[in-house]
Write a protein that holds these residues in place. Sequence first.
Motif, PDB file in Angstrom:
ATOM      1  N   VAL A   1      50.490 -61.470 -75.352  1.00 32.59           N
ATOM      2  CA  VAL A   1      51.067 -60.547 -74.368  1.00 32.59           C
ATOM      3  C   VAL A   1      50.101 -60.359 -73.198  1.00 32.59           C
ATOM      4  N   CYS A   2      48.817 -60.218 -73.511  1.00 30.70           N
ATOM      5  CA  CYS A   2      47.819 -60.030 -72.452  1.00 30.70           C
ATOM      6  C   CYS A   2      47.724 -61.260 -71.554  1.00 30.70           C
ATOM      7  N   CYS A   3      47.922 -62.439 -72.111  1.00 26.38           N
ATOM      8  CA  CYS A   3      47.944 -63.650 -71.285  1.00 26.38           C
ATOM      9  C   CYS A   3      49.182 -63.673 -70.400  1.00 26.38           C
ATOM     10  N   LEU A   4      50.319 -63.321 -70.980  1.00 21.21           N
ATOM     11  CA  LEU A   4      51.568 -63.305 -70.220  1.00 21.21           C
ATOM     12  C   LEU A   4      51.477 -62.345 -69.039  1.00 21.21           C
ATOM     13  N   LEU A   5      50.892 -61.173 -69.275  1.00 21.88           N
ATOM     14  CA  LEU A   5      50.792 -60.133 -68.249  1.00 21.88           C
ATOM     15  C   LEU A   5      49.376 -60.050 -67.689  1.00 21.88           C
ATOM     16  N   ALA A   6      48.748 -61.200 -67.538  1.00 26.44           N
ATOM     17  CA  ALA A   6      47.339 -61.219 -67.133  1.00 26.44           C
ATOM     18  C   ALA A   6      47.103 -60.573 -65.780  1.00 26.44           C
TER      19      ALA A   6
ATOM     20  N   LYS B   1      39.407 -46.178 -80.615  1.00 28.23           N
ATOM     21  CA  LYS B   1      39.494 -45.092 -79.645  1.00 28.23           C
ATOM     22  C   LYS B   1      40.404 -45.525 -78.504  1.00 28.23           C
ATOM     23  N   ALA B   2      41.422 -44.715 -78.259  1.00 29.19           N
ATOM     24  CA  ALA B   2      42.475 -45.116 -77.328  1.00 29.19           C
ATOM     25  C   ALA B   2      41.972 -45.240 -75.890  1.00 29.19           C
ATOM     26  N   ALA B   3      41.118 -44.318 -75.457  1.00 27.50           N
ATOM     27  CA  ALA B   3      40.735 -44.266 -74.042  1.00 27.50           C
ATOM     28  C   ALA B   3      40.099 -45.561 -73.535  1.00 27.50           C
ATOM     29  N   PRO B   4      39.051 -46.087 -74.187  1.00 26.31           N
ATOM     30  CA  PRO B   4      38.455 -47.322 -73.663  1.00 26.31           C
ATOM     31  C   PRO B   4      39.388 -48.527 -73.753  1.00 26.31           C
ATOM     32  N   LEU B   5      40.207 -48.577 -74.803  1.00 23.67           N
ATOM     33  CA  LEU B   5      41.146 -49.686 -74.923  1.00 23.67           C
ATOM     34  C   LEU B   5      42.213 -49.618 -73.832  1.00 23.67           C
ATOM     35  N   GLN B   6      42.732 -48.418 -73.586  1.00 17.83           N
ATOM     36  CA  GLN B   6      43.748 -48.266 -72.552  1.00 17.83           C
ATOM     37  C   GLN B   6      43.175 -48.500 -71.162  1.00 17.83           C
ATOM     38  N   MET B   7      41.886 -48.261 -70.995  1.00 14.74           N
ATOM     39  CA  MET B   7      41.259 -48.547 -69.707  1.00 14.74           C
ATOM     40  C   MET B   7      41.249 -50.059 -69.454  1.00 14.74           C
ATOM     41  N   ILE B   8      40.990 -50.833 -70.509  1.00 18.07           N
ATOM     42  CA  ILE B   8      40.972 -52.291 -70.378  1.00 18.07           C
ATOM     43  C   ILE B   8      42.380 -52.826 -70.144  1.00 18.07           C
ATOM     44  N   PHE B   9      43.323 -52.344 -70.955  1.00 22.06           N
ATOM     45  CA  PHE B   9      44.685 -52.872 -70.870  1.00 22.06           C
ATOM     46  C   PHE B   9      45.479 -52.262 -69.718  1.00 22.06           C
ATOM     47  N   GLY B  10      44.935 -51.238 -69.100  1.00 24.72           N
ATOM     48  CA  GLY B  10      45.648 -50.566 -68.022  1.00 24.72           C
ATOM     49  C   GLY B  10      45.453 -51.197 -66.661  1.00 24.72           C
ATOM     50  N   MET B  11      44.863 -52.374 -66.625  1.00 25.23           N
ATOM     51  CA  MET B  11      44.667 -53.061 -65.346  1.00 25.23           C
ATOM     52  C   MET B  11      44.870 -54.557 -65.549  1.00 25.23           C
ATOM     53  N   GLY B  12      45.048 -55.261 -64.458  1.00 22.85           N
ATOM     54  CA  GLY B  12      45.220 -56.699 -64.530  1.00 22.85           C
ATOM     55  C   GLY B  12      43.912 -57.401 -64.843  1.00 22.85           C
ATOM     56  N   ASP B  13      44.025 -58.560 -65.478  1.00 28.49           N
ATOM     57  CA  ASP B  13      42.837 -59.333 -65.833  1.00 28.49           C
ATOM     58  C   ASP B  13      42.343 -60.178 -64.669  1.00 28.49           C
ATOM     59  N   VAL B  14      43.267 -60.615 -63.834  1.00 28.59           N
ATOM     60  CA  VAL B  14      42.908 -61.478 -62.710  1.00 28.59           C
ATOM     61  C   VAL B  14      43.595 -60.957 -61.471  1.00 28.59           C
ATOM     62  N   GLU B  15      43.079 -61.344 -60.351  1.00 33.88           N
ATOM     63  CA  GLU B  15      43.694 -60.952 -59.093  1.00 33.88           C
ATOM     64  C   GLU B  15      44.782 -61.946 -58.727  1.00 33.88           C
ATOM     65  N   GLU B  16      45.838 -61.438 -58.137  1.00 32.68           N
ATOM     66  CA  GLU B  16      46.887 -62.314 -57.648  1.00 32.68           C
ATOM     67  C   GLU B  16      46.331 -63.178 -56.518  1.00 32.68           C
ATOM     68  N   PRO B  17      46.660 -64.467 -56.495  1.00 36.50           N
ATOM     69  CA  PRO B  17      46.189 -65.309 -55.395  1.00 36.50           C
ATOM     70  C   PRO B  17      46.739 -64.819 -54.069  1.00 36.50           C
ATOM     71  N   SER B  18      45.869 -64.769 -53.088  1.00 38.92           N
ATOM     72  CA  SER B  18      46.306 -64.286 -51.779  1.00 38.92           C
ATOM     73  C   SER B  18      47.223 -65.301 -51.129  1.00 38.92           C
TER      74      SER B  18
END
Length: 309
Positions: free
Chosen positions: A228-233, A284-301
Amino acid sequence: MAVTSLIASLNPAIVARQNTGIDSEEVQELQKQLLGLVQEDFPQAMYPAAMCALGDLREIDEQDTLDRLVGEGAAGEAAALCQKNSPHGADSAESLFQQAIARASQGLGDGCGYQWYVYSYQAGYLLRRAGLILERLSDEAGAAQHAEQLIWEAAGLLGTKGACVLKKYRFCSADGELYKDVEGVLEGLCSAISFWHGHSRGQGKQAAQELLQDAGLAQGLLQLWDGVCCLLAAQAKPRHWQQQLLKALKLFTAETRSFAADCVLDTATSIAMRKTGGMWGTLKAAPLQMIFGMGDVEEPSRQTKRPKR
């Protein structure tokens, strides 16, 4: 194959609502008979999606049979029909889903292919059957153990083959149906694990403890999440998906979560999962949600044309 496509695309919906929609039984029966004829006389024309459509219709028949047996007080016979060692036949729902998986991955080196929905259909079938057993047939000999096996198989299938497919894609705005399907599968697996945990507690402390230490289930769930994390990277992972994941994982012991996570992180593909090393034991939910709450890569400009002077 064009005729098969027309038959498979028949829409029996009278009221199109998720979970509460109403379908035409007559159209469903017609579609089932036509696809059955194609399957019998022209099997080469049955592509994976058509096999899954026929399997879905056959599952409705199987469910009707099980409901009738339970209603007649023949729970033992219904439980026997649910057992995997009972003769299902080549035209059963489960067999058709398995044939669809084989056809979709045929000739491909990684053995999983590019079609997510064949694994979604099979896993959904296994989880629905497990839920029926736990809810209505759990008092029959061996039934509860069989339900556990079905949940374990679904987790393994989604964590290996299903996640493998998800890792090949990057989500875009045109993938709305895929989004809803992945959401349904993740919710179904998490709910099944929670349901099984509740049932195990009712069977005694030892049964519940065995589930809490089942690293295979936790590992399958984390492997699916890596997919899922790869799909929504490129974007945040939906908060309610994260909550379902954490709720299900809380049912396992810290040692089991840590062991399962170590196994998954050794081969994790997504940037997000690789950042979570050591966090799954404490959960612990907070640090995990901080990681999963953002994109892994930037969209190509996007390249823009230089304005003319």
